[in-house]
Design a protein around this motif. Structure first.
Motif, PDB file in Angstrom:
ATOM      1  N   ALA A  84       0.809  -1.309  -0.122  1.00  0.00           N
ATOM      2  CA  ALA A  84      -0.101   0.143  -0.050  1.00  0.00           C
ATOM      3  C   ALA A  84       1.099   1.006  -0.017  1.00  0.00           C
ATOM      4  O   ALA A  84       0.611   2.240  -0.585  1.00  0.00           O
ATOM      5  CB  ALA A  84      -0.884  -0.067   1.168  1.00  0.00           C
ATOM      6  N   HIS A  85       1.696   1.194   0.828  1.00  0.00           N
ATOM      7  CA  HIS A  85       2.859   2.458   0.921  1.00  0.00           C
ATOM      8  C   HIS A  85       3.443   2.613  -0.599  1.00  0.00           C
ATOM      9  O   HIS A  85       3.697   3.722  -1.105  1.00  0.00           O
ATOM     10  CB  HIS A  85       3.860   2.237   1.928  1.00  0.00           C
ATOM     11  N   ALA A  86       3.922   1.529  -1.258  1.00  0.00           N
ATOM     12  CA  ALA A  86       4.567   1.570  -2.399  1.00  0.00           C
ATOM     13  C   ALA A  86       3.468   2.115  -3.471  1.00  0.00           C
ATOM     14  O   ALA A  86       3.817   2.958  -4.546  1.00  0.00           O
ATOM     15  CB  ALA A  86       5.040   0.181  -3.055  1.00  0.00           C
ATOM     16  N   LEU A  87       2.265   1.774  -3.407  1.00  0.00           N
ATOM     17  CA  LEU A  87       1.180   2.225  -4.474  1.00  0.00           C
ATOM     18  C   LEU A  87       1.068   3.779  -4.184  1.00  0.00           C
ATOM     19  O   LEU A  87       0.887   4.642  -4.909  1.00  0.00           O
ATOM     20  CB  LEU A  87      -0.176   1.517  -4.050  1.00  0.00           C
ATOM     21  N   ALA A  88       0.947   4.163  -2.634  1.00  0.00           N
ATOM     22  CA  ALA A  88       0.840   5.661  -2.620  1.00  0.00           C
ATOM     23  C   ALA A  88       1.990   6.414  -2.994  1.00  0.00           C
ATOM     24  O   ALA A  88       1.748   7.587  -3.764  1.00  0.00           O
ATOM     25  CB  ALA A  88       0.555   5.729  -1.079  1.00  0.00           C
ATOM     26  N   ARG A  89       2.999   5.777  -3.005  1.00  0.00           N
ATOM     27  CA  ARG A  89       4.225   6.678  -3.468  1.00  0.00           C
ATOM     28  C   ARG A  89       4.086   6.857  -4.940  1.00  0.00           C
ATOM     29  O   ARG A  89       4.511   7.893  -5.398  1.00  0.00           O
ATOM     30  CB  ARG A  89       5.498   5.809  -3.147  1.00  0.00           C
ATOM     31  N   ALA A  90       3.677   5.704  -5.753  1.00  0.00           N
ATOM     32  CA  ALA A  90       3.608   5.920  -7.200  1.00  0.00           C
ATOM     33  C   ALA A  90       2.565   6.846  -7.620  1.00  0.00           C
ATOM     34  O   ALA A  90       2.808   7.601  -8.542  1.00  0.00           O
ATOM     35  CB  ALA A  90       3.340   4.167  -7.862  1.00  0.00           C
ATOM     36  N   PHE A  91       1.358   6.923  -6.971  1.00  0.00           N
ATOM     37  CA  PHE A  91       0.272   7.771  -7.245  1.00  0.00           C
ATOM     38  C   PHE A  91       0.927   9.191  -6.744  1.00  0.00           C
ATOM     39  O   PHE A  91       0.481  10.036  -7.595  1.00  0.00           O
ATOM     40  CB  PHE A  91      -0.922   7.363  -6.417  1.00  0.00           C
ATOM     41  N   ASP A  92       1.689   9.338  -5.925  1.00  0.00           N
ATOM     42  CA  ASP A  92       1.965  10.555  -5.286  1.00  0.00           C
ATOM     43  C   ASP A  92       3.005  11.178  -6.447  1.00  0.00           C
ATOM     44  O   ASP A  92       2.887  12.504  -6.623  1.00  0.00           O
ATOM     45  CB  ASP A  92       2.852  10.471  -4.290  1.00  0.00           C
ATOM     46  N   ALA A 122      -0.827  11.417  -2.420  1.00  0.00           N
ATOM     47  CA  ALA A 122      -1.232  10.426  -1.902  1.00  0.00           C
ATOM     48  C   ALA A 122      -0.430   9.851  -0.670  1.00  0.00           C
ATOM     49  O   ALA A 122       0.537  10.125  -0.565  1.00  0.00           O
ATOM     50  CB  ALA A 122      -1.205   9.016  -2.725  1.00  0.00           C
ATOM     51  N   THR A 123      -1.081   9.396   0.382  1.00  0.00           N
ATOM     52  CA  THR A 123      -0.493   9.041   1.832  1.00  0.00           C
ATOM     53  C   THR A 123      -1.461   7.603   2.134  1.00  0.00           C
ATOM     54  O   THR A 123      -2.406   7.205   1.435  1.00  0.00           O
ATOM     55  CB  THR A 123      -1.053  10.115   2.663  1.00  0.00           C
ATOM     56  N   VAL A 124      -0.865   7.068   2.879  1.00  0.00           N
ATOM     57  CA  VAL A 124      -1.457   5.691   3.690  1.00  0.00           C
ATOM     58  C   VAL A 124      -1.716   6.085   5.324  1.00  0.00           C
ATOM     59  O   VAL A 124      -0.654   6.796   5.979  1.00  0.00           O
ATOM     60  CB  VAL A 124      -0.730   4.742   3.560  1.00  0.00           C
ATOM     61  N   GLN A 180      -5.933   9.684  -1.297  1.00  0.00           N
ATOM     62  CA  GLN A 180      -5.641  10.708  -2.774  1.00  0.00           C
ATOM     63  C   GLN A 180      -6.159  11.908  -2.343  1.00  0.00           C
ATOM     64  O   GLN A 180      -7.413  12.201  -2.326  1.00  0.00           O
ATOM     65  CB  GLN A 180      -5.840  10.242  -3.941  1.00  0.00           C
ATOM     66  N   HIS A 181      -5.281  13.034  -1.943  1.00  0.00           N
ATOM     67  CA  HIS A 181      -5.797  14.151  -1.608  1.00  0.00           C
ATOM     68  C   HIS A 181      -5.961  15.018  -2.790  1.00  0.00           C
ATOM     69  O   HIS A 181      -6.194  16.355  -2.517  1.00  0.00           O
ATOM     70  CB  HIS A 181      -4.847  14.952  -0.724  1.00  0.00           C
ATOM     71  N   HIS A 182      -5.640  14.495  -4.042  1.00  0.00           N
ATOM     72  CA  HIS A 182      -5.724  15.208  -5.160  1.00  0.00           C
ATOM     73  C   HIS A 182      -5.683  14.537  -6.254  1.00  0.00           C
ATOM     74  O   HIS A 182      -5.293  13.279  -6.127  1.00  0.00           O
ATOM     75  CB  HIS A 182      -4.637  16.255  -5.569  1.00  0.00           C
ATOM     76  N   CYS A 183      -6.758  14.946  -7.242  1.00  0.00           N
ATOM     77  CA  CYS A 183      -6.903  13.736  -8.455  1.00  0.00           C
ATOM     78  C   CYS A 183      -6.853  14.733  -9.804  1.00  0.00           C
ATOM     79  O   CYS A 183      -7.889  15.466  -9.851  1.00  0.00           O
ATOM     80  CB  CYS A 183      -8.505  13.208  -8.377  1.00  0.00           C
ATOM     81  N   PRO A 184      -5.877  14.481 -10.167  1.00  0.00           N
ATOM     82  CA  PRO A 184      -5.644  15.156 -11.842  1.00  0.00           C
ATOM     83  C   PRO A 184      -6.518  14.816 -12.759  1.00  0.00           C
ATOM     84  O   PRO A 184      -6.838  15.831 -13.647  1.00  0.00           O
ATOM     85  CB  PRO A 184      -4.331  14.611 -12.097  1.00  0.00           C
ATOM     86  N   ILE A 216     -12.938  11.971  -4.814  1.00  0.00           N
ATOM     87  CA  ILE A 216     -13.196  13.564  -5.268  1.00  0.00           C
ATOM     88  C   ILE A 216     -14.138  13.721  -6.311  1.00  0.00           C
ATOM     89  O   ILE A 216     -14.911  14.740  -6.602  1.00  0.00           O
ATOM     90  CB  ILE A 216     -11.800  13.854  -5.513  1.00  0.00           C
ATOM     91  N   ALA A 217     -14.097  12.678  -7.370  1.00  0.00           N
ATOM     92  CA  ALA A 217     -15.165  12.917  -8.510  1.00  0.00           C
ATOM     93  C   ALA A 217     -16.550  12.950  -8.135  1.00  0.00           C
ATOM     94  O   ALA A 217     -17.430  13.550  -8.793  1.00  0.00           O
ATOM     95  CB  ALA A 217     -14.842  11.790  -9.453  1.00  0.00           C
ATOM     96  N   ASP A 218     -16.946  12.453  -6.949  1.00  0.00           N
ATOM     97  CA  ASP A 218     -18.333  12.327  -6.267  1.00  0.00           C
ATOM     98  C   ASP A 218     -18.559  13.536  -5.563  1.00  0.00           C
ATOM     99  O   ASP A 218     -19.527  13.894  -4.754  1.00  0.00           O
ATOM    100  CB  ASP A 218     -18.557  11.154  -5.648  1.00  0.00           C
ATOM    101  N   GLY A 219     -17.579  14.493  -5.583  1.00  0.00           N
ATOM    102  CA  GLY A 219     -17.909  15.880  -4.822  1.00  0.00           C
ATOM    103  C   GLY A 219     -17.134  15.833  -3.242  1.00  0.00           C
ATOM    104  O   GLY A 219     -17.283  16.690  -2.761  1.00  0.00           O
ATOM    105  N   HIS A 220     -16.320  14.563  -2.866  1.00  0.00           N
ATOM    106  CA  HIS A 220     -15.824  14.614  -1.742  1.00  0.00           C
ATOM    107  C   HIS A 220     -14.388  15.268  -1.690  1.00  0.00           C
ATOM    108  O   HIS A 220     -13.808  15.598  -2.991  1.00  0.00           O
ATOM    109  CB  HIS A 220     -15.476  13.086  -1.460  1.00  0.00           C
ATOM    110  N   GLY A 221     -13.840  15.743  -0.657  1.00  0.00           N
ATOM    111  CA  GLY A 221     -12.578  16.535  -0.789  1.00  0.00           C
ATOM    112  C   GLY A 221     -11.397  15.460  -0.788  1.00  0.00           C
ATOM    113  O   GLY A 221     -10.200  16.149  -1.000  1.00  0.00           O
ATOM    114  N   ILE A 222     -11.700  14.348  -0.808  1.00  0.00           N
ATOM    115  CA  ILE A 222     -10.459  13.066  -0.684  1.00  0.00           C
ATOM    116  C   ILE A 222     -11.128  11.974  -1.185  1.00  0.00           C
ATOM    117  O   ILE A 222     -12.015  11.572  -1.134  1.00  0.00           O
ATOM    118  CB  ILE A 222      -9.911  13.018   0.584  1.00  0.00           C
TER     119      ILE A 222
END
Length: 223
Positions: A134-142, A148-150, A161-165, A198-204
């Motif tokens: 999970a940490h490796a995935l978060a780093r890749a998305f980051d 991304a954080t865990v 994911q605190h941001h979605c491009p 985020i796509a559904d209107g949430h902040g994260i």
């Protein structure tokens, strides 16, 4: 602008940025002449643009003074500075996905979305534990702009994911999020549960990942 300014200050700085965008690279003196400002006033704004990473300077000798005097500083907008004038990537992506849906249906969009996610996490391999993966995935998305954080939550962990491009496009085409969760689940080797988007209107965007299997008491005792 990231720095708080009065409307007049902000308008002046934006005019400087627009001149650099359309006529740059320019010196502070040339900007002053073009905008009817003093060179000193322009330099003050340029210093702020440099500090905020919106512009950069290069030293260059003019064609008429090749050997004498100090090289003049020419200012350019950085990529980040250019982004202040907007782009239409989301609309273009939406048109492309709509054309793909007409020709190949939702499955074609899902295949594209899966290929995109696999490219993002291509360097990730299943680790010794679910949490390590999970940490490796978060780093890749980051690394791809997802911030991304865990974090631990109850009996599991959450990939946040605190941001979605691609949030605006994902709001129209949920296949993007669905494919992302499929790939995450496969790499983790366990079921994951999307909690917020985020796509559904949430902040994260939050994906819950169980760390330990939820077996019944009989299964755990071996009976």
């Amino acid at each position: 602008m990231t720095r708080s300014t009065g409307s007049s200050e902000g308008d002046t700085r934006r005019a400087i940025m627009r001149s650099l965008l359309t006529h740059g690279p320019l010196t502070a003196a040339a900007l002053g002449e073009r905008l009817g400002l003093s060179a000193a006033g322009v330099r003050r704004h340029l210093d702020i643009l440099l500090e905020e990473g919106l512009a950069y300077a290069e030293s260059r000798r003019s064609a008429t003074h090749t050997t004498r005097g100090r090289p003049a500083k020419y200012f350019h907008l950085t990529h980040r500075g250019r982004e202040h004038f907007g782009h239409d990537y989301d609309a273009l992506a939406g048109l492309a996905l709509e054309a793909l849906r007409r020709s190949g249906g939702s499955e074609a969009i899902r295949e594209l979305a899966r290929a995109r996610t696999e490219a993002i996490v291509g360097s990730v391999h299943r680790g010794r534990s679910v949490e390590e993966t999970a940490h490796a995935l978060a780093r890749a998305f980051d690394d791809h702009g997802y911030a991304a954080t865990v974090q631990r939550a109850g009996g599991g962990i959450q990939i946040c994911q605190h941001h979605c491009p691609v949030s605006q496009v994902a709001a129209q085409y949920p296949e993007l999020c669905e494919a992302e969760h499929e790939v995450i689940s496969e790499l983790l080797g366990t079921h994951v549960q999307p909690l917020a988007s985020i796509a559904d209107g949430h902040g994260i965007c939050t994906t819950n990942v169980p760390v330990h299997p939820t077996n019944s008491p009989d299964e755990r005792s071996g009976s």
